[in-house]
Design an enzyme around this catalytic site. Structure first.
Site, mmCIF file in Angstrom:
data_model
loop_
_atom_site.group_PDB
_atom_site.id
_atom_site.type_symbol
_atom_site.label_atom_id
_atom_site.label_comp_id
_atom_site.label_asym_id
_atom_site.label_seq_id
_atom_site.Cartn_x
_atom_site.Cartn_y
_atom_site.Cartn_z
ATOM 1 N N GLY A 1 2.965 2.265 10.605
ATOM 2 C CA GLY A 1 3.975 3.307 10.439
ATOM 3 C C GLY A 1 4.798 3.596 11.686
ATOM 4 N N GLU B 1 -6.334 4.909 8.004
ATOM 5 C CA GLU B 1 -6.139 6.344 7.713
ATOM 6 C C GLU B 1 -7.410 6.964 7.138
ATOM 7 O OE1 GLU B 1 -2.585 5.628 5.494
ATOM 8 O OE2 GLU B 1 -1.589 5.125 7.374
ATOM 9 N N LYS C 1 0.078 4.304 -0.345
ATOM 10 C CA LYS C 1 -0.563 5.502 0.223
ATOM 11 C C LYS C 1 -0.355 6.690 -0.739
ATOM 12 C CE LYS C 1 0.058 3.290 4.623
ATOM 13 N NZ LYS C 1 0.181 3.366 6.067
ATOM 14 N N GLU D 1 -5.345 -4.564 10.939
ATOM 15 C CA GLU D 1 -4.263 -3.601 11.129
ATOM 16 C C GLU D 1 -4.437 -2.825 12.432
ATOM 17 O OE1 GLU D 1 -2.318 -2.372 7.084
ATOM 18 O OE2 GLU D 1 -4.027 -1.089 7.481
ATOM 19 N N ASN E 1 0.873 -1.178 0.000
ATOM 20 C CA ASN E 1 0.000 0.000 0.000
ATOM 21 C C ASN E 1 0.909 1.227 0.000
ATOM 22 O OD1 ASN E 1 -1.851 2.025 0.427
ATOM 23 N ND2 ASN E 1 -2.338 1.439 2.542
ATOM 24 N N HIS F 1 -9.431 1.556 5.280
ATOM 25 C CA HIS F 1 -8.096 1.647 5.869
ATOM 26 C C HIS F 1 -8.149 2.584 7.082
ATOM 27 C CE1 HIS F 1 -3.872 2.657 6.417
ATOM 28 N NE2 HIS F 1 -3.628 1.489 5.872
ATOM 29 N N SER G 1 3.728 -2.140 10.231
ATOM 30 C CA SER G 1 5.182 -2.261 10.418
ATOM 31 C C SER G 1 5.725 -3.643 10.038
ATOM 32 C CB SER G 1 5.567 -1.894 11.850
ATOM 33 O OG SER G 1 5.274 -0.530 12.090
HETATM 34 P P1 13P Z 1 3.361 0.342 7.487
HETATM 35 O O1 13P Z 1 3.801 -0.988 6.892
HETATM 36 O O2 13P Z 1 4.152 1.490 6.993
HETATM 37 O O3 13P Z 1 3.269 0.236 8.973
HETATM 38 O O4 13P Z 1 1.866 0.610 6.958
HETATM 39 C C1 13P Z 1 0.898 -0.374 7.142
HETATM 40 C C2 13P Z 1 -0.307 -0.002 6.382
HETATM 41 O O5 13P Z 1 -0.993 0.949 6.698
HETATM 42 C C3 13P Z 1 -0.638 -0.824 5.214
HETATM 43 O O6 13P Z 1 -1.919 -0.572 4.762
#
Ligand code: 13P
Length: 249
Positions: A173, A97, A11, A167, A9, A95, A213
């Site tokens: 992140g 976010e 983003k 997640e 992903n 997601h 992560s």
């Molecule tokens: P990270 O792997 O950067 O923690 O992000 C995870 C994520 O949000 C995947 O959709």
């Protein structure tokens, strides 16, 4: 048998040129689809070129979001009908976010899931979990509550096209992945909830991904867990060599 999925992903990262170059760089080095599904999610304006670049390879392209109407006066939104027409295979919905920054709630996500399925897309529905909110005041697990609404009205036959992503928000992140037992617990709970909502066969076949992560240091232990069928990777999917290493690990 559930074929593992490794999904990147990106983003809101990369430019169009970088996105296409990435696809060209990895597309001939991927395992066959019988061994692994490899998916990349990117911003909507890159998708058509990425689909074109990935054509004939095992790589599938994913949108990071879509709306729940097929067309109309919805300035700035992305049509699920147009995504399918363009050859986009998956769409990421719910997601963490989108939920946190853009205030998307489960009712909205449910409409999007139904619209994605209606248009032939494969939704990857994300279930986040916030530390301290695992149990709601009604003592029903946060994740269970999410799924009950996000998947409301989905036809059992359409569940073959649905993937779930677990997640924990605090792991996204942060550089701190959930420990493998915690990640397995979340995915196990999701599988049991799917069995309650649908049936054992659907629960046995659905693929559940862990995200938060994920890196080369933890992917192998995570993937060994019984209910984890793959990973959803943010930061470490941005570099082609690191993504390929994760795909082939
Ligand atoms: P990270 O792997 O950067 O923690 O992000 C995870 C994520 O949000 C995947 O959709």
């Amino acid at each position: 048998m559930r074929v593992p999925i490794i999904a990147g992903n990106w983003k809101m990262n990369k430019t169009l040129g970088q996105a296409v170059e990435f696809v060209n760089q990895i597309k001939d080095q991927l395992p066959p689809t019988t061994e692994r599904s490899v998916v990349l999610a990117a911003q909507p304006m890159f998708l058509a070129d990425m689909v074109r670049a990935a054509k004939g390879s095992p790589l599938k392209i994913m949108a990071e979001n879509c709306y729940y109407h097929d067309f109309g006066a919805y300035t700035g939104e992305t049509s699920p009908l147009a995504l399918d027409d363009m050859g986009v295979h998956h769409v990421l919905l719910g997601h963490s976010e989108r939920r946190r920054i853009f205030k998307e709630d489960d009712d909205l996500i449910n409409k999007k899931v139904l619209a994605a399925l209606r248009n032939g897309l494969h939704p990857l529905v994300c279930c986040d979990e916030t530390m301290g909110r695992q149990v709601t005041r009604h003592k029903v697990h946060w994740v269970v509550n999410r799924l009950l609404v996000d998947l409301r009205g989905v036809k059992p036959a359409d569940m073959a096209r649905v993937t779930i992503g677990y997640e924990p928000s605090w792991a996204i992140g942060s550089g701190h992945s959930a420990d493998p037992f915690q990640a397995e617990d979340g995915c196990y709970l999701i599988r049991n909830t799917i069995a309650d909502m649908f049936d054992d066969e659907i629960a046995k076949n659905i693929r559940i991904l862990y995200g938060g992560s994920v890196s080369i240091d933890n992917i192998k232990v995570l993937m060994k867990k019984r209910d984890i069928d793959g990973c959803l990777i943010g930061g470490h999917s941005l570099d082609p060599d690191s993504f390929l290493e994760l795909v082939n690990s």
